[in-house]
Scaffold this active site. Structure first.
Site, short mmCIF file in Angstrom:
data_model
loop_
_atom_site.label_atom_id
_atom_site.label_comp_id
_atom_site.label_asym_id
_atom_site.label_seq_id
_atom_site.Cartn_x
_atom_site.Cartn_y
_atom_site.Cartn_z
N ASP A 1 0.87 -1.17 0.00
CA ASP A 1 0.00 0.00 0.00
C ASP A 1 0.91 1.23 0.00
OD1 ASP A 1 0.94 0.27 2.58
OD2 ASP A 1 -1.04 0.41 3.53
N CYS B 1 3.45 -3.01 3.99
CA CYS B 1 2.57 -1.89 4.35
C CYS B 1 3.22 -1.20 5.54
CB CYS B 1 1.13 -2.34 4.61
SG CYS B 1 0.83 -3.31 6.09
N THR C 1 2.85 -1.31 8.87
CA THR C 1 3.27 -2.26 9.91
C THR C 1 3.55 -3.65 9.36
OG1 THR C 1 0.98 -2.88 10.28
CG2 THR C 1 1.88 -1.11 11.70
N HIS D 1 10.63 -23.86 8.71
CA HIS D 1 9.59 -24.56 9.46
C HIS D 1 8.19 -24.37 8.88
CE1 HIS D 1 11.96 -25.02 13.51
NE2 HIS D 1 12.67 -25.38 12.46
N HIS E 1 7.80 -30.93 9.91
CA HIS E 1 7.05 -29.68 9.69
C HIS E 1 5.93 -29.85 8.68
CE1 HIS E 1 10.11 -27.85 12.12
NE2 HIS E 1 11.05 -28.28 11.30
C1 RB5 Z 1 -1.88 2.78 6.40
O1 RB5 Z 1 -1.93 3.99 7.04
C2 RB5 Z 1 -1.59 1.67 7.39
O2 RB5 Z 1 -2.71 1.44 8.18
C3 RB5 Z 1 -1.15 0.40 6.67
O3 RB5 Z 1 -0.03 0.67 5.90
C4 RB5 Z 1 -0.78 -0.77 7.55
O4 RB5 Z 1 0.10 -0.39 8.55
C5 RB5 Z 1 -1.93 -1.56 8.05
O5 RB5 Z 1 -1.77 -2.60 8.68
#
Ligand code: RB5
Length: 149
Positions: free
Chosen positions: A8, A65, A67, A98, A133
């Protein structure tokens, strides 16, 4: 090996950085977007990468993304996908040895770029160990099958 890439807006710059790394290594990839820092919704890109890996159009996927959480959750909704969110090299290696992870998720706002590239490097070159595994992966498949409508 062909890699499917997706992100994203939060992971866009890291995806571009990963692309440069893959170019330098001569590893083929297909970029499924996003193509700018304009706000988009991560499920679309997690789903797309997961689907092309499931269909065999690409061998493995890397998704980014902010996180790494949202896009990994999204990718893991596609049956047959084992997407591992990794922030360290040990987890990256174990996710292959694994868990036979076929998609790697990275959190661009969590880890530094150089750590991300080390994770990618290890993740791409580590093979699944199979053996004990395998039966655990089969149990994951059983969970999927239980909820297939
Ligand atoms: C976008 O702002 C953010 O929410 C996305 O990149 C991600 O971290 C979501 O899990």
């Amino acid at each position: 090996m062909r890699i499917a890439l997706g992100s994203d807006h939060g992971g866009y710059e890291l995806k571009e950085y990963v692309k440069k790394y893959l170019d330098n290594k001569g590893i083929e990839y297909t970029d499924y977007g996003t193509n700018s820092s304009e706000s988009v919704d991560y499920p679309e890109f997690g789903q797309k990468v997961a689907e092309v890996v499931k269909e065999g159009k690409c061998d493995r996927g890397i998704v980014c993304c902010g996180t790494g959480i949202g896009i990994s959750i999204s990718a893991n909704k596609v049956p047959g996908i084992r997407c591992a969110l990794c922030s360290d090299c040990y987890s990256a290696r174990m996710s292959r040895e694994h868990n036979n992870a076929n998609v790697l998720a990275l959190g661009a706002r969590v880890i530094g770029r150089d750590v991300a590239l080390e994770i990618v490097d290890i993740w791409l070159k580590t093979e699944f160990q199979g053996g004990r595994h395998e039966k655990r992966l089969n149990k994951i498949l059983e969970i999927e099958n239980k909820y297939v409508i």
